[in-house]
Design a protein around this motif. Sequence first.
Motif, PDB file in Angstrom:
ATOM      1  N   ILE A  40       0.842  -1.206   0.000  1.00  0.00           N
ATOM      2  CA  ILE A  40       0.000   0.000   0.000  1.00  0.00           C
ATOM      3  C   ILE A  40       0.876   1.256   0.000  1.00  0.00           C
ATOM      4  CG2 ILE A  40      -1.643   1.344   1.389  1.00  0.00           C
ATOM      5  CD1 ILE A  40      -2.914  -1.386   2.178  1.00  0.00           C
ATOM      6  N   VAL A  41       1.924   1.257   0.807  1.00  0.00           N
ATOM      7  CA  VAL A  41       2.856   2.398   0.840  1.00  0.00           C
ATOM      8  C   VAL A  41       3.473   2.619  -0.538  1.00  0.00           C
ATOM      9  CG1 VAL A  41       5.072   3.204   1.764  1.00  0.00           C
ATOM     10  CG2 VAL A  41       3.345   2.255   3.297  1.00  0.00           C
ATOM     11  N   VAL A  42       3.910   1.541  -1.193  1.00  0.00           N
ATOM     12  CA  VAL A  42       4.502   1.633  -2.531  1.00  0.00           C
ATOM     13  C   VAL A  42       3.512   2.262  -3.512  1.00  0.00           C
ATOM     14  CG1 VAL A  42       5.222   0.243  -4.527  1.00  0.00           C
ATOM     15  CG2 VAL A  42       6.187  -0.217  -2.261  1.00  0.00           C
ATOM     16  N   LEU A  43       2.282   1.785  -3.492  1.00  0.00           N
ATOM     17  CA  LEU A  43       1.262   2.295  -4.421  1.00  0.00           C
ATOM     18  C   LEU A  43       0.967   3.769  -4.167  1.00  0.00           C
ATOM     19  CD1 LEU A  43      -1.001  -0.855  -4.398  1.00  0.00           C
ATOM     20  CD2 LEU A  43       0.265   0.023  -6.367  1.00  0.00           C
ATOM     21  N   GLN A  44       0.952   4.169  -2.926  1.00  0.00           N
ATOM     22  CA  GLN A  44       0.699   5.576  -2.605  1.00  0.00           C
ATOM     23  C   GLN A  44       1.897   6.449  -2.983  1.00  0.00           C
ATOM     24  OE1 GLN A  44      -0.381   4.831   1.598  1.00  0.00           O
ATOM     25  NE2 GLN A  44      -2.301   5.875   1.138  1.00  0.00           N
ATOM     26  N   ARG A  45       3.079   5.973  -2.679  1.00  0.00           N
ATOM     27  CA  ARG A  45       4.296   6.773  -2.878  1.00  0.00           C
ATOM     28  C   ARG A  45       4.697   6.899  -4.343  1.00  0.00           C
ATOM     29  NH1 ARG A  45       9.700   6.000   0.681  1.00  0.00           N
ATOM     30  NH2 ARG A  45      10.900   7.681  -0.236  1.00  0.00           N
ATOM     31  N   PHE A  46       4.645   5.806  -5.093  1.00  0.00           N
ATOM     32  CA  PHE A  46       5.159   5.821  -6.463  1.00  0.00           C
ATOM     33  C   PHE A  46       4.075   5.952  -7.533  1.00  0.00           C
ATOM     34  CE2 PHE A  46       8.387   3.681  -3.920  1.00  0.00           C
ATOM     35  CZ  PHE A  46       9.482   4.466  -4.218  1.00  0.00           C
ATOM     36  N   PHE A  47       2.819   5.727  -7.159  1.00  0.00           N
ATOM     37  CA  PHE A  47       1.749   5.783  -8.155  1.00  0.00           C
ATOM     38  C   PHE A  47       0.643   6.757  -7.764  1.00  0.00           C
ATOM     39  CE2 PHE A  47       3.924   1.725  -8.487  1.00  0.00           C
ATOM     40  CZ  PHE A  47       4.266   1.725  -9.836  1.00  0.00           C
ATOM     41  N   ARG A  66      -1.209 -10.631  -9.405  1.00  0.00           N
ATOM     42  CA  ARG A  66      -0.643  -9.442 -10.044  1.00  0.00           C
ATOM     43  C   ARG A  66      -1.690  -8.344 -10.115  1.00  0.00           C
ATOM     44  NH1 ARG A  66       1.181 -10.930 -15.788  1.00  0.00           N
ATOM     45  NH2 ARG A  66       0.166  -9.153 -16.656  1.00  0.00           N
ATOM     46  N   GLY A  67      -1.222  -7.124 -10.189  1.00  0.00           N
ATOM     47  CA  GLY A  67      -2.134  -5.989 -10.280  1.00  0.00           C
ATOM     48  C   GLY A  67      -1.477  -4.848 -11.025  1.00  0.00           C
ATOM     49  N   VAL A  68      -2.257  -4.167 -11.847  1.00  0.00           N
ATOM     50  CA  VAL A  68      -1.757  -3.042 -12.646  1.00  0.00           C
ATOM     51  C   VAL A  68      -1.739  -1.786 -11.783  1.00  0.00           C
ATOM     52  CG1 VAL A  68      -2.155  -1.604 -14.686  1.00  0.00           C
ATOM     53  CG2 VAL A  68      -2.649  -4.055 -14.771  1.00  0.00           C
ATOM     54  N   CYS A  69      -0.571  -1.151 -11.736  1.00  0.00           N
ATOM     55  CA  CYS A  69      -0.396   0.080 -10.959  1.00  0.00           C
ATOM     56  C   CYS A  69      -0.622   1.320 -11.811  1.00  0.00           C
ATOM     57  CB  CYS A  69       1.010   0.141 -10.396  1.00  0.00           C
ATOM     58  SG  CYS A  69       1.485  -1.295  -9.471  1.00  0.00           S
ATOM     59  N   GLY A  70      -0.374   1.192 -13.117  1.00  0.00           N
ATOM     60  CA  GLY A  70      -0.524   2.324 -14.019  1.00  0.00           C
ATOM     61  C   GLY A  70      -0.051   1.953 -15.412  1.00  0.00           C
TER      62      GLY A  70
END
Length: 102
Positions: A40-47, A66-70
Amino acid sequence: MATKHQDGSLLETKRTQLAPPPLYKVLLLNDDFTPMDFVIVVLQRFFAMDREQATRIMLKVHTEGRGVCGVYPRDVAATKVEQVTGFARSNQHPLACVMEEN
């Protein structure tokens, strides 16, 4: 648009259409060791996701593998993969981040 040549003839300029660059999906892959809160931190910070979006993607990674971040142009996607991988390693997590053509 036309350009006048020295001898008085007109030259027509052709407009070339550039195709948009190919886009790449940035994905996180599930593993059995990286904590969900770290994802969750990664998704908030980098995406730039809010907590709700990040939680949704994290659960997709957890349940589907797997999940698409962007979706980004190649250079941006490659940079995101490097940033996430570096951040995960610096925090001793094996989180895998990959890119694939959209």
